[in-house]
Design an enzyme around this catalytic site. Structure first.
Site, PDB file in Angstrom:
ATOM      1  N   LYS A 166       0.856  -1.196   0.000  1.00 38.31           N
ATOM      2  CA  LYS A 166       0.000   0.000   0.000  1.00 38.31           C
ATOM      3  C   LYS A 166       0.883   1.233   0.000  1.00 38.31           C
ATOM      4  O   LYS A 166       1.869   1.295   0.745  1.00 38.31           O
ATOM      5  CB  LYS A 166      -0.903  -0.025   1.249  1.00 38.31           C
ATOM      6  CG  LYS A 166      -1.941   1.092   1.277  1.00 38.31           C
ATOM      7  CD  LYS A 166      -2.801   1.007   2.548  1.00 38.31           C
ATOM      8  CE  LYS A 166      -3.935   2.045   2.513  1.00 38.31           C
ATOM      9  NZ  LYS A 166      -4.793   1.976   3.711  1.00 38.31           N
TER      10      LYS A 166
ATOM     11  N   SER B 218     -10.287   0.127   6.868  1.00 37.96           N
ATOM     12  CA  SER B 218      -9.608   0.248   5.570  1.00 37.96           C
ATOM     13  C   SER B 218      -8.944  -1.022   5.050  1.00 37.96           C
ATOM     14  O   SER B 218      -8.506  -1.065   3.907  1.00 37.96           O
ATOM     15  CB  SER B 218      -8.563   1.360   5.625  1.00 37.96           C
ATOM     16  OG  SER B 218      -9.185   2.609   5.475  1.00 37.96           O
TER      17      SER B 218
ATOM     18  N   SER C 136      -9.821   2.233   2.598  1.00 42.38           N
ATOM     19  CA  SER C 136      -8.850   2.907   1.764  1.00 42.38           C
ATOM     20  C   SER C 136      -7.863   1.972   1.070  1.00 42.38           C
ATOM     21  O   SER C 136      -7.247   2.372   0.085  1.00 42.38           O
ATOM     22  CB  SER C 136      -8.080   3.915   2.606  1.00 42.38           C
ATOM     23  OG  SER C 136      -7.251   3.239   3.542  1.00 42.38           O
TER      24      SER C 136
END
Lengths: 96, 484, 488
Positions: free
Chosen positions: C78, C182, C158
């Site tokens: 990420k 997330s 997210s």
């Protein structure tokens, strides 16, 4: 709490985010909406309840030894700087 | 006698509280492992934590906590076993995180006190409200570039102790004495070097004025004053400004001001006032700082003797006056110097030599006790030479002057220069005989009752002996010889 | 061999161990897949050279008998994790061009265990969002589509890029971070497994901060076993993070396949609001039935302050974010928009550098901390947090693990739910309480909705008891027989 334009302007300045005049009104509405929504918390009686900052709060704050173990790499510190000279970061001149 | 400023409407009292920022003596910074040494190349003592790079996290330096606790104990203050680090949020070019990690609602150290000795011999107590630990900011330089300010983050993250006094100070002299005493305590403790020129100690000065018996009036804060003298001057100047304002029908606004020593005035820093709202909240990157009673007890057990205790002991054990003791204990080196001179000797004589001759010599040669050319051992030896009669008081002064010049031991100098006092009665008798023979008329006058001439004979004998004759022996022998 | 990108990590490690596969080949297959699937926009930055170099090194280490836990496994990271010398954006314009001169602790742990980095996965800007639509680098598309409907769906957020990459086999696993859901919500939307471990289990050092008291890193994988393995590699006490727990890391893989006989599974009654879709309720009931069948006991528990969790979160997280994001000021890294004064430079830089949602949260956060409002908002929310956390403590007196839906709906369409921020915030209604209490929460896919989209359920454990969560998750995974890529 409903926010007026002046309050939004003040908050935006505190946060150093430029907000154009025409954006103030819709932003005020939007933020007011969120604030109204979170104000539902006021219905809960929290008398005598301790505030929680962190779930890890039960732990002891770890401490490190007083040894110089970092720094000494000004080139790396400055590497990503948008504007640097002679080992300094540069910003628009501050008049005091 | 209270310090009052006479205005058109009568006398005014001044009320002062000081917030002292003292840089903690430590190798590394409060929340990072970067070095703290003064004067390094720009940004060379900066870690990614200090420069607030994304994802960087603070980890506290145990030494800084210890030093703050030590200071708290030295200020006879309450140590809070649980304290909390909070973020003070504001934007500034030399504040990389956009917040300063400080302590707000729960400081590490609570109430304490400082006993302040005033020049007129009085003492007063200044209350300490709190001491908290926080990060220093970096440095902005505005004169190195035509259109830009230059940012150096070497100081960013260095540990500071903010020591907040109660508004107990009532005169510039008290403020000066408080700062000197606080500095003295910090230096004894080894927690701050107290070097105001390098910025390791700075004061924010809160000043207000009032009529006798009134409540506090609005105060102004004079930011970042960096010498004891300037603190004292700025208080005087600011108090007079406020009095003039009140007396001309104005009001004092609560604001931050800057002292300009060149112009001898304070001026408003309106730019800094602009909508400040620090939005303090507990730093979620750090847990509450919890100390064990044992941690504090260990530090307490290791505290050195502090100036007040030392002063009391000097009065008690060495019979010094409180004033003399107070002067000697201002810094630990002087106190230690005195003690090694006084040990096993006449302490009053030792105090006189240290405070009079030695301090005078250091002053005129621009040296300090640490760089003194005369060591404690040598000064002690000199006093021994006086006590055992080897040197007269006058000779001792001469020897001391030579010691300052050469750094040599007094015994060596006495030997080299032949300055030893003569106590041999035979030799002195010979000199007396000479003097009497050369002044037969005066001898006759003396014997016919003019006693006052005795002093003349003593002087002549001393002169003829080159000052080396023992004055006591001279007196005795002269008396019997003149008596015929 | 069929497409190696469809292997689980466990399967791939077995082949690598037997010498039937090399990390270089495995990595190449993934890089090729990434190139073909660029339209998903799962990656912000692909790092093929670095990936191949790391894979080459990995093969050498394996030959030398020095294989780590994830030796040779290609992963997506990420783009909130700082990676040394590789652009790290946090999905924001304001970090434009930023190349960290350091590596996050979690990625360091992964590399130390032999993992290979394929690239940096897309995400909502500063991890603020539940749709991945707030990324400055564009929305990510969910590899899944509704049955007979070609419209693009969001992958959740997210960690949307991470979820999409793993679901589409563009990585064998990915790192995610979870502040209010997330990891779990995008895992549910994309039909994969994701676990937010207990707060303090993984180091936050080197992860771009959103809300420090909530942020936790965790693995996103296609199976429970892979998640257990990858979490083991990521986790561990880190002296560089003061909130990192000085707890030993258990061998989570041992929990995979372990019996759950006698385990008490709690069902919070407050998690069944009116209007919850039949699909979700059906999946939930199925999940409970599987656990019961495997010997667990189902108990009802109550989490009475659940309804206040969202509002609490939307005070606490923005407050912390408003402070955490103050460092993006155009002075030391990233974007700078020139200005005539320092303030003007700050204001223009931050106005241009931050997107709408980030600005919204910074302003809310600034407001709730400001003088006169702190007690009514921030202090109040902190007290609610105490109550929410104690709800869970009480529930865990009767239950060993809780089972809830992960999200109230399956994936929605790209561009939907954008008008009203609060509607968007509701996506995290089931994940946020766990975050506020710092507890481990795992989402796993258990079936498909009536229109063919993955549905996820969430298992919540006691602090530092991920093992119980993994045990129950594996039982459900086995029972669900969820068809991953084959279903599409």
């Amino acid at each position: 709490m409903s926010l007026d334009k002046a309050t939004v302007q003040k908050i935006a300045y505190l946060a150093r985010i430029e907000v154009k005049d025409e954006e103030l009104e819709p932003l005020a509405r939007e933020l007011s909406g969120i604030l109204h929504w979170v104000e539902q918390l006021s219905e809960v009686n929290t008398e005598g309840v301790a505030p929680m900052t962190s779930v890890a709060g039960e732990l002891a704050l770890p401490m490190r030894q007083d040894k110089v173990s970092d720094g000494g790499y000004p080139e790396k510190v400055l590497l990503n700087g948008p504007e640097t000279t002679n080992g300094f970061f540069l910003v628009p001149k501050v008049v005091e | 006698m209270a310090y009052l400023i006479e205005g058109d409407t009568g006398p005014w009292e001044i009320v002062v509280g000081l917030e002292v920022h003292a840089q903690v003596v430590s190798n590394a910074k409060l929340f990072s492992g970067a070095a703290t040494a003064f004067g390094a190349d720009p940004n060379s003592q900066v870690s990614f934590v200090d420069a607030a790079f994304p994802g960087m996290l603070p980890v506290i330096n145990e030494m800084c906590v210890e030093q703050a606790v030590r200071t708290g104990l030295g200020l006879k203050a309450q140590i809070n076993l649980e304290s909390v680090f909070a973020r003070k949020n504001y934007f500034y070019a030399d504040l990389p995180q956009g917040y300063q990690i400080s302590q707000y609602e729960k400081p590490l150290v609570g109430e304490g006190e400082v006993i302040v000795d005033l020049p007129d011999g009085r003492s007063t107590v200044v209350g300490i409200e709190r001491l908290h630990v926080e990060q220093d900011a970096g440095k902005s330089m505005h004169d190195q570039h035509p259109s830009k300010s230059c940012i150096d983050l070497n100081r960013s993250g260095v540990a500071l102790m903010e020591i907040v006094s109660r508004p107990d100070i009532r005169s510039p002299d008290e403020a000066g004495a408080y700062l000197r005493k606080l500095r003295s305590i910090l230096r004894y403790l080894g927690t701050c070097d107290g070097n105001m020129e390098e910025g390791s100690m700075r004061a924010d000065v809160n000043v207000s004025v009032r009529k006798s018996g009134e409540d506090y009036r609005t105060r102004c804060e004079i930011k970042n004053v960096n010498s004891v003298r300037f603190v004292m001057q700025s208080i005087e100047v600011e108090a007079r400004r406020q009095i003039e304002l009140y007396e001309s029908g104005g009001t004092v606004l609560q604001e931050t001001r800057l002292f300009d020593p060149g112009k001898g005035e304070t001026r408003s820093m309106r730019s800094k006032e602009h909508a400040h709202d620090y939005r303090y909240f507990p730093d979620p990157d750090l847990l509450p700082l919890k100390l064990s009673p044992d941690f504090v007890a260990k530090i307490k057990a290791s505290l050195p003797e502090l100036p007040d205790e030392k002063k009391d002991r000097f009065v008690r054990d060495y019979g010094l006056t409180p004033y003399d003791a107070g002067v000697l204990v201002v810094d630990r080196a002087s106190a230690d110097f005195f003690e090694s001179v006084a040990k096993g000797r006449d302490s009053k004589l030792a105090a006189n030599w240290v405070m009079g001759d030695l301090f005078g010599a250091l002053n005129s040669t621009g040296k300090t006790i640490d760089t003194s050319p005369v060591s404690a051992a040598h000064l002690g030896e000199l006093i021994d030479l006086i006590t055992d009669g080897t040197l007269s008081g006058r000779l001792a002064k001469d020897v001391f002057a030579l010691m300052v010049e050469s750094g040599k031991a007094p015994s060596v100098l006495v030997e080299e220069k032949g300055l030893k006092q003569v106590t041999d009665t035979g030799a002195i008798e010979a000199v007396i005989d000479q003097v009497m023979a050369a002044n037969a008329d005066k001898v006759a006058e003396y014997r016919s009752g003019k006693d006052k001439l005795f002093g003349f004979f003593v002087g002549q004998v001393m002169k003829a002996s080159g000052g080396k004759a023992n004055p006591g022996v001279v007196n005795d022998l002269l008396k019997s010889k003149l008596a015929g | 061999m069929s497409d190696v990108t469809h292997l689980t990590m466990t399967e791939a490690l077995a082949l690598l161990g037997k010498g039937e596969l090399t990390s270089v080949d495995l990595t190449k297959a993934h890089l090729a897949g990434m190139e073909q699937a660029r339209s998903l926009n799962a990656y912000i930055t692909e790092t093929p050279e670095k990936a191949l170099a790391m894979a080459g090194e990995s093969d050498k280490r394996r030959k030398a008998g020095q294989a780590g836990l994830l030796e040779g496994i290609p992963l997506a990271i990420k783009d909130l994790f700082c990676t040394e010398g590789v652009q790290t954006t946090a999905g924001s314009h304001i970090l434009q061009g930023f190349k960290p001169p350091y590596e996050s602790s979690v990625t360091t742990n992964l590399w130390n265990q032999g993992a290979v980095m394929l690239g940096k996965a897309n995400l909502d800007e500063f991890a603020m969002g539940s749709s991945n639509m707030t990324s400055h680098y564009g929305a990510v598309k969910n590899p899944w589509k509704r049955k007979g409907d070609e419209r693009d769906l969001v992958p959740g957020g997210s960690s949307g890029g991470s979820a999409a990459a793993v679901a589409a086999c563009l990585a064998m696993g990915a790192t995610g971070t979870d502040t209010g859901g997330s990891i779990r919500q995008p895992a549910a939307f994309c039909g994969i497994v994701g676990i937010k471990p207990t707060y303090g289990r993984c180091s936050r050092f080197g992860i771009v901060a959103f809300a420090s008291s909530l942020d936790q890193a965790g693995p996103m994988t296609r199976t429970v076993g892979d998640a257990a393995l990858m979490l083991k590699a990521m986790a561990g006490h880190d002296p560089k993070d003061s909130t990192s727990a000085p707890q030993p890391v258990p061998d989570f893989t041992k929990s995979v396949g372990a019996s759950i006989k006698g385990m008490k599974v709690g069902v919070p009654k407050e998690y069944r609001p009116d209007g919850l879709s039949a699909d979700i309720i059906g999946a939930w009931d199925k999940g409970l039935a599987w656990l019961k069948e495997a010997g667990a006991e189902i108990v009802e528990v109550s989490l009475p302050h659940t309804k206040y969790a969202l509002a609490t979160y939307y005070i606490v997280a923005p407050a912390e974010a408003s402070s955490n994001l103050a460092r993006y000021d155009g002075v030391r890294f990233g974007l700078r928009v020139p200005g005539n004064s320092l303030d003007e430079m700050y204001m223009k830089t931050r106005a241009e550098g931050f997107g709408r949602e980030v600005k919204r949260r910074i302003l809310i956060g600034t407001y709730v901390l400001s003088a006169g409002y702190y007690d009514a908002y921030y202090a109040k929310a902190q007290k609610l947090r105490t109550l929410i956390a104690s709800d869970f403590s009480q529930a865990f007196e009767t239950a060993d693990v809780l089972l809830t839906p992960t999200a109230p709906t399956p994936a929605f369409g790209l561009g939907e739910n954008l008008d009203d921020p609060i509607t968007m915030y509701l996506n995290d209604v089931f994940t946020i309480p766990t975050s506020l209490a710092g507890l481990p929460g795992l989402s796993l896919p258990v079936g498909l909705s009536s229109d063919g989209l993955p549905l996820g359920l969430q298992l919540i454990g006691r602090p530092f008891d991920e093992e119980t969560v993994f045990k129950a998750a594996h039982v459900m995974e086995t029972a669900a027989q969820f068809k991953r890529w084959e279903a599409r």
